[in-house]
Enzyme design. Sequence first.
Site, PDB file in Angstrom:
ATOM      1  N   LYS A  15       0.864  -1.444   0.102  1.00 53.56           N
ATOM      2  CA  LYS A  15       0.018   0.006   0.072  1.00 53.56           C
ATOM      3  C   LYS A  15       0.805   1.253  -0.007  1.00 53.56           C
ATOM      4  O   LYS A  15       0.564   2.293  -0.693  1.00 53.56           O
ATOM      5  CB  LYS A  15      -0.990   0.050   1.267  1.00 53.56           C
ATOM      6  CG  LYS A  15      -1.978  -1.131   1.156  1.00 53.56           C
ATOM      7  CD  LYS A  15      -2.854  -1.117   2.773  1.00 53.56           C
ATOM      8  CE  LYS A  15      -2.093  -0.954   3.852  1.00 53.56           C
ATOM      9  NZ  LYS A  15      -1.419  -2.373   4.270  1.00 53.56           N
ATOM     10  N   ARG A  90      -9.279   1.770   8.982  1.00 50.40           N
ATOM     11  CA  ARG A  90      -8.768   0.315   9.160  1.00 50.40           C
ATOM     12  C   ARG A  90     -10.008  -0.483   9.702  1.00 50.40           C
ATOM     13  O   ARG A  90      -9.926  -1.592  10.093  1.00 50.40           O
ATOM     14  CB  ARG A  90      -7.887   0.201  10.070  1.00 50.40           C
ATOM     15  CG  ARG A  90      -6.355  -0.638   9.193  1.00 50.40           C
ATOM     16  CD  ARG A  90      -5.364  -0.554  10.405  1.00 50.40           C
ATOM     17  NE  ARG A  90      -4.229  -1.237  10.090  1.00 50.40           N
ATOM     18  CZ  ARG A  90      -3.084  -0.741   9.367  1.00 50.40           C
ATOM     19  NH1 ARG A  90      -2.981   0.414   8.985  1.00 50.40           N
ATOM     20  NH2 ARG A  90      -2.070  -1.517   9.350  1.00 50.40           N
ATOM     21  N   ARG A 129      11.497  -6.282   4.774  1.00 44.94           N
ATOM     22  CA  ARG A 129      11.241  -4.684   4.633  1.00 44.94           C
ATOM     23  C   ARG A 129      12.338  -4.255   5.556  1.00 44.94           C
ATOM     24  O   ARG A 129      12.401  -4.535   6.597  1.00 44.94           O
ATOM     25  CB  ARG A 129       9.703  -4.349   5.079  1.00 44.94           C
ATOM     26  CG  ARG A 129       9.643  -2.917   5.270  1.00 44.94           C
ATOM     27  CD  ARG A 129       8.160  -2.518   5.016  1.00 44.94           C
ATOM     28  NE  ARG A 129       7.299  -3.011   6.146  1.00 44.94           N
ATOM     29  CZ  ARG A 129       6.186  -3.145   6.260  1.00 44.94           C
ATOM     30  NH1 ARG A 129       5.188  -2.355   5.263  1.00 44.94           N
ATOM     31  NH2 ARG A 129       5.357  -3.476   7.017  1.00 44.94           N
ATOM     32  N   ARG A 162      11.523  -2.800  11.334  1.00 47.38           N
ATOM     33  CA  ARG A 162      10.543  -2.226  12.302  1.00 47.38           C
ATOM     34  C   ARG A 162      10.209  -3.328  13.437  1.00 47.38           C
ATOM     35  O   ARG A 162      10.026  -4.555  13.088  1.00 47.38           O
ATOM     36  CB  ARG A 162       9.150  -2.065  11.593  1.00 47.38           C
ATOM     37  CG  ARG A 162       9.075  -0.602  10.987  1.00 47.38           C
ATOM     38  CD  ARG A 162       8.058  -0.329  10.019  1.00 47.38           C
ATOM     39  NE  ARG A 162       6.598  -0.937  10.495  1.00 47.38           N
ATOM     40  CZ  ARG A 162       5.416  -0.927   9.584  1.00 47.38           C
ATOM     41  NH1 ARG A 162       5.563  -0.598   8.349  1.00 47.38           N
ATOM     42  NH2 ARG A 162       4.483  -1.195  10.157  1.00 47.38           N
ATOM     43  N   ARG A 173      -0.584  -9.218  13.624  1.00 45.28           N
ATOM     44  CA  ARG A 173      -1.424  -8.143  12.605  1.00 45.28           C
ATOM     45  C   ARG A 173      -2.243  -8.730  11.606  1.00 45.28           C
ATOM     46  O   ARG A 173      -3.058  -8.188  11.138  1.00 45.28           O
ATOM     47  CB  ARG A 173      -0.032  -7.460  12.162  1.00 45.28           C
ATOM     48  CG  ARG A 173       0.529  -6.299  12.983  1.00 45.28           C
ATOM     49  CD  ARG A 173       1.819  -5.750  12.730  1.00 45.28           C
ATOM     50  NE  ARG A 173       1.849  -5.270  11.340  1.00 45.28           N
ATOM     51  CZ  ARG A 173       2.834  -5.055  10.669  1.00 45.28           C
ATOM     52  NH1 ARG A 173       4.031  -5.795  11.058  1.00 45.28           N
ATOM     53  NH2 ARG A 173       2.784  -4.492   9.421  1.00 45.28           N
TER      54      ARG A 173
HETATM   55  P1  ADP Z   1       2.085  -1.989   3.239  1.00 47.45           P
HETATM   56  O1  ADP Z   1       2.207  -0.358   3.159  1.00 47.45           O
HETATM   57  O2  ADP Z   1       1.197  -2.417   2.416  1.00 47.45           O
HETATM   58  O3  ADP Z   1       2.618  -2.322   4.659  1.00 47.45           O
HETATM   59  P2  ADP Z   1       4.936  -1.731   1.869  1.00 47.45           P
HETATM   60  O4  ADP Z   1       4.565  -0.795   0.663  1.00 47.45           O
HETATM   61  O5  ADP Z   1       5.677  -1.112   2.758  1.00 47.45           O
HETATM   62  O6  ADP Z   1       3.396  -2.242   2.218  1.00 47.45           O
HETATM   63  O7  ADP Z   1       5.596  -3.010   1.119  1.00 47.45           O
HETATM   64  C1  ADP Z   1       6.106  -4.031   2.014  1.00 47.45           C
HETATM   65  C2  ADP Z   1       7.488  -4.490   1.253  1.00 47.45           C
HETATM   66  O8  ADP Z   1       7.250  -5.206   0.132  1.00 47.45           O
HETATM   67  C3  ADP Z   1       8.397  -3.359   1.125  1.00 47.45           C
HETATM   68  O9  ADP Z   1       9.597  -3.785   1.628  1.00 47.45           O
HETATM   69  C4  ADP Z   1       8.366  -3.046  -0.255  1.00 47.45           C
HETATM   70  O10 ADP Z   1       9.766  -2.503  -0.830  1.00 47.45           O
HETATM   71  C5  ADP Z   1       8.106  -4.389  -0.816  1.00 47.45           C
HETATM   72  N1  ADP Z   1       6.973  -4.242  -1.976  1.00 47.45           N
HETATM   73  C6  ADP Z   1       6.144  -3.594  -2.021  1.00 47.45           C
HETATM   74  N2  ADP Z   1       5.394  -3.835  -3.215  1.00 47.45           N
HETATM   75  C7  ADP Z   1       5.934  -5.037  -3.931  1.00 47.45           C
HETATM   76  C8  ADP Z   1       5.638  -5.755  -5.199  1.00 47.45           C
HETATM   77  N3  ADP Z   1       4.768  -5.624  -5.875  1.00 47.45           N
HETATM   78  N4  ADP Z   1       6.643  -6.719  -5.378  1.00 47.45           N
HETATM   79  C9  ADP Z   1       7.726  -7.094  -4.603  1.00 47.45           C
HETATM   80  N5  ADP Z   1       8.017  -6.200  -3.214  1.00 47.45           N
HETATM   81  C10 ADP Z   1       7.235  -5.268  -2.929  1.00 47.45           C
HETATM   82  P1  ADP Z   2       1.186  -2.105   7.604  1.00 44.51           P
HETATM   83  O1  ADP Z   2       2.438  -2.325   7.199  1.00 44.51           O
HETATM   84  O2  ADP Z   2       0.554  -3.271   8.410  1.00 44.51           O
HETATM   85  O3  ADP Z   2       0.020  -1.582   6.619  1.00 44.51           O
HETATM   86  P2  ADP Z   2       1.272   0.436   9.199  1.00 44.51           P
HETATM   87  O4  ADP Z   2       2.457   1.026   9.029  1.00 44.51           O
HETATM   88  O5  ADP Z   2       0.045   0.945   8.503  1.00 44.51           O
HETATM   89  O6  ADP Z   2       1.285  -1.038   8.718  1.00 44.51           O
HETATM   90  O7  ADP Z   2       0.835   0.421  10.629  1.00 44.51           O
HETATM   91  C1  ADP Z   2       1.515  -0.061  11.690  1.00 44.51           C
HETATM   92  C2  ADP Z   2       0.759  -0.207  12.925  1.00 44.51           C
HETATM   93  O8  ADP Z   2       0.243   1.252  13.130  1.00 44.51           O
HETATM   94  C3  ADP Z   2      -0.564  -1.005  12.957  1.00 44.51           C
HETATM   95  O9  ADP Z   2      -0.249  -2.595  13.265  1.00 44.51           O
HETATM   96  C4  ADP Z   2      -1.405  -0.443  14.279  1.00 44.51           C
HETATM   97  O10 ADP Z   2      -0.780  -0.932  15.319  1.00 44.51           O
HETATM   98  C5  ADP Z   2      -0.978   1.044  13.779  1.00 44.51           C
HETATM   99  N1  ADP Z   2      -2.200   1.710  12.865  1.00 44.51           N
HETATM  100  C6  ADP Z   2      -1.900   2.190  11.694  1.00 44.51           C
HETATM  101  N2  ADP Z   2      -2.870   2.687  11.271  1.00 44.51           N
HETATM  102  C7  ADP Z   2      -3.963   2.548  12.030  1.00 44.51           C
HETATM  103  C8  ADP Z   2      -5.189   2.870  12.029  1.00 44.51           C
HETATM  104  N3  ADP Z   2      -6.101   3.196  11.074  1.00 44.51           N
HETATM  105  N4  ADP Z   2      -5.946   2.398  13.261  1.00 44.51           N
HETATM  106  C9  ADP Z   2      -5.504   1.664  14.269  1.00 44.51           C
HETATM  107  N5  ADP Z   2      -4.158   1.547  14.086  1.00 44.51           N
HETATM  108  C10 ADP Z   2      -3.347   1.857  13.177  1.00 44.51           C
END
Ligand code: ADP
Ligand code: ADP
Length: 216
Positions: A15, A90, A129, A162, A173
Site C-alpha cells: 500500500k 482500518r 522490509r 520495524r 497483525r
Molecule cells: P504496506 O504499506 O502495505 O505495509 P509496503 O509498501 O511497505 O507495504 O511494502 C512492503 C514491502 O514489500 C516493502 O519492503 C516493499 O519494498 C515491498 N514491496 C512492495 N510492493 C511490492 C511488489 N509489488 N513486489 C515486491 N515487493 C514489494
Molecule cells: P502495515 O505495514 O501493516 O500496513 P502500518 O504502518 O500501516 O502497517 O501500521 C503499523 C501499525 O500502526 C499497525 O499495526 C497499528 O498498530 C497502527 N495503525 C496504523 N494505522 C492504524 C489505524 N488506521 N487504526 C489503528 N491503528 C493503526
Amino acid sequence: MATFIVLLGPPGVGKGTQAKILANAKKLAHISSGDLFREHIKNQTELGKHAKLFIDRGELVPDDVTIGMIRERLSYADCKPGAILDGFPRTPIQAVALEKMLAEFDGQVNIVPYITAPESVVVGRISGRWTCRLNGHVYHQMFNPPKQVGVCDIDSSELYQRDDDKVETVTIRIRVYLEQTIPLVEYYRKSGKLVELNGAQAVEQVSKDLCQVVKN
Ligand code: ADP
Ligand code: ADP
C-alpha cells in the site's frame, strides 16, 4: 472537488509503495497512518507514547486517537486537492468518521482500490522490509534493495527492521487485519467503491493496474 482515494489491503501488500507512486502521479497528498504514528513515536509525543503500546503488540491503536491524528493531518494545505489514504481507515467506525471529516472539506471517498495477495506473499514482503530511520523510505532486501546494505539511497540514514515486522508480531497483525479490517472491505464493497487489484505482481504492474482503475 477534492479527490480522496483509500488504499486497502493486508499488512505488507504494498500500500505504501503504491500510495507514493500514485500521489506523485496525481499530485495528491499521501497520508500514511503508520508513518504518522512512527513520526510521533520518534518525537516522543504523548500520542506517540500511547500509540506505541498498541503498535508493539500488533494491535490497532484506539479509534479516537487515530481519528484525531488523521483529522489534524487532513487540515494541512497540501490536502486541499485531495489525498491518498494508506492505512486509514482500518475499521468501519474509522470509515464513518472519515466520511464526516471529508464532508467538512467538501470531499468524499471517490474510490477504494483493494490490493490483495496470498498470505505467503505478504509475509515474505514484510520479513524483508527495511525502513529508513530519518524519513521512513522503504526497501526490500530482495525486491527493492538499497545500493549499500543498511543505508538509505535517498538520505543516507540507517535502515532498520520495524519491531512490529518481526515474525511474532506479524502473525498477530494479520489476525487483526482479518478480524477488524475485512469488515471494512465488505463495507466499501456494498458502497460500490471497492475495486480489487492483484498485488502479487511486480511493483510496476500493480502501479499500472492502479492508475488504470483510478482513471476509470
Ligand atoms: P504496506 O504499506 O502495505 O505495509 P509496503 O509498501 O511497505 O507495504 O511494502 C512492503 C514491502 O514489500 C516493502 O519492503 C516493499 O519494498 C515491498 N514491496 C512492495 N510492493 C511490492 C511488489 N509489488 N513486489 C515486491 N515487493 C514489494
Ligand atoms: P502495515 O505495514 O501493516 O500496513 P502500518 O504502518 O500501516 O502497517 O501500521 C503499523 C501499525 O500502526 C499497525 O499495526 C497499528 O498498530 C497502527 N495503525 C496504523 N494505522 C492504524 C489505524 N488506521 N487504526 C489503528 N491503528 C493503526
